[in-house]
Design a protein around this motif. Structure first.
Motif, PDB file in Angstrom:
ATOM      1  N   GLY A   1      35.492  37.003  41.228  1.00  0.00           N
ATOM      2  CA  GLY A   1      36.309  37.536  42.310  1.00  0.00           C
ATOM      3  C   GLY A   1      37.221  36.535  42.982  1.00  0.00           C
ATOM      4  N   LYS A   2      37.266  35.314  42.481  1.00  0.00           N
ATOM      5  CA  LYS A   2      38.070  34.276  43.127  1.00  0.00           C
ATOM      6  C   LYS A   2      39.554  34.376  42.779  1.00  0.00           C
ATOM      7  CE  LYS A   2      34.412  32.286  44.910  1.00  0.00           C
ATOM      8  NZ  LYS A   2      34.142  32.336  46.366  1.00  0.00           N
ATOM      9  N   ILE A   3      39.846  34.906  41.596  1.00  0.00           N
ATOM     10  CA  ILE A   3      41.239  35.051  41.175  1.00  0.00           C
ATOM     11  C   ILE A   3      41.596  36.528  41.226  1.00  0.00           C
ATOM     12  CG2 ILE A   3      42.904  34.630  39.331  1.00  0.00           C
ATOM     13  CD1 ILE A   3      41.048  32.453  38.293  1.00  0.00           C
ATOM     14  N   HIS A   4      42.512  36.884  42.096  1.00  0.00           N
ATOM     15  CA  HIS A   4      42.794  38.290  42.379  1.00  0.00           C
ATOM     16  C   HIS A   4      44.292  38.472  42.595  1.00  0.00           C
ATOM     17  CE1 HIS A   4      42.690  42.184  44.452  1.00  0.00           C
ATOM     18  NE2 HIS A   4      41.461  42.323  44.014  1.00  0.00           N
ATOM     19  N   PRO A   5      44.869  39.592  42.139  1.00  0.00           N
ATOM     20  CA  PRO A   5      46.309  39.821  42.323  1.00  0.00           C
ATOM     21  C   PRO A   5      46.756  39.764  43.778  1.00  0.00           C
ATOM     22  CG  PRO A   5      45.401  41.431  40.796  1.00  0.00           C
ATOM     23  CD  PRO A   5      44.233  40.687  41.382  1.00  0.00           C
ATOM     24  N   LYS A   6      45.859  40.091  44.706  1.00  0.00           N
ATOM     25  CA  LYS A   6      46.230  40.128  46.111  1.00  0.00           C
ATOM     26  C   LYS A   6      45.935  38.810  46.842  1.00  0.00           C
ATOM     27  CE  LYS A   6      45.732  45.130  46.531  1.00  0.00           C
ATOM     28  NZ  LYS A   6      45.068  46.251  47.251  1.00  0.00           N
TER      29      LYS A   6
END
Length: 211
Positions: free
Chosen positions: A148-153
């Motif tokens: 969950g650390k790399i996210h589009p938002k």
């Protein structure tokens, strides 16, 4: 380290996993909408193109390993066409395109299988010798947890490991950072390892201290 499986992951993803000899892909998490699990970004003519894989019954209570891809929608042709349009004239398109086309045309039923197969191709073409395995169960607390650390938002670089490192792209006068690794592969070919290293803040700190 443990991280979720992304669709043709971004450069930040590869910058992070390149620090490890082995990674575990989380396959027991609940599926999450509007994430990189089923989407990526490439650079088309004068715009960023979001490629999104349609899925079946993608509600938050479904385990990611059970998420099936919706092939009733003609997304495979659309994605391959978009990649060809964006990178058909790139220096390394002819060298790499068929590696991706073959994976797409096999049409695996499950999203996790497609993502894993594409990740395997990307690691091979990037010459990253990283062992990839899967989690055996879901655990709330894990060492080197990047889920969950790399996210589009989320802004890229929030993990303090990735920084924008420019290279020659196909379109536009302004560099667009943190696109799918396929952008680096098609535009830079064997220099992909150099781009990954240049995007790693930790390696740059070590390098500057040794000068």
């Amino acid at each position: 380290m443990v991280i979720e499986a992304h669709y043709l992951p971004c450069l930040e993803y590869f910058t992070i996993i390149s620090e490890f000899e082995e990674i575990k892909l989380e396959i027991h998490e609940n599926y999450q909408k509007q994430t990189y699990r089923n989407r990526c970004k490439i650079l088309a003519t004068n715009k960023i193109d979001d490629l999104i894989i349609p899925i079946i019954n993608g509600n938050s209570k479904e385990i990611i390993k059970n998420i099936k891809i919706d092939y009733n929608q003609d997304w495979v042709r659309r994605h391959l066409g978009a990649i060809k349009s964006a990178y058909g004239k790139s220096p390394y398109f002819e060298h790499f395109y068929d590696n991706f086309r073959i994976v797409f045309e096999k049409k695996p039923d499950f999203l996790i299988d497609l993502n894993f197969n594409l990740l395997t191709v990307c690691l091979k073409l990037s010459k990253l010798n990283i062992k990839v395995t899967f989690t055996e169960k879901y655990e709330n607390i894990l060492e080197n947890d990047f889920r969950g650390k790399i996210h589009p938002k989320k802004n890229s670089g929030t993990l303090n490991s990735y920084q924008s490192f420019s290279y020659l792209q196909n379109f536009g006068e302004k560099f667009v950072p943190n696109l799918s690794i396929i952008d680096v592969l098609m535009c830079q070919g064997p220099r992909v390892s150099h781009i990954i290293e240049g995007s790693n803040t930790k390696l740059n700190i070590i390098s500057s201290q040794s000068v």
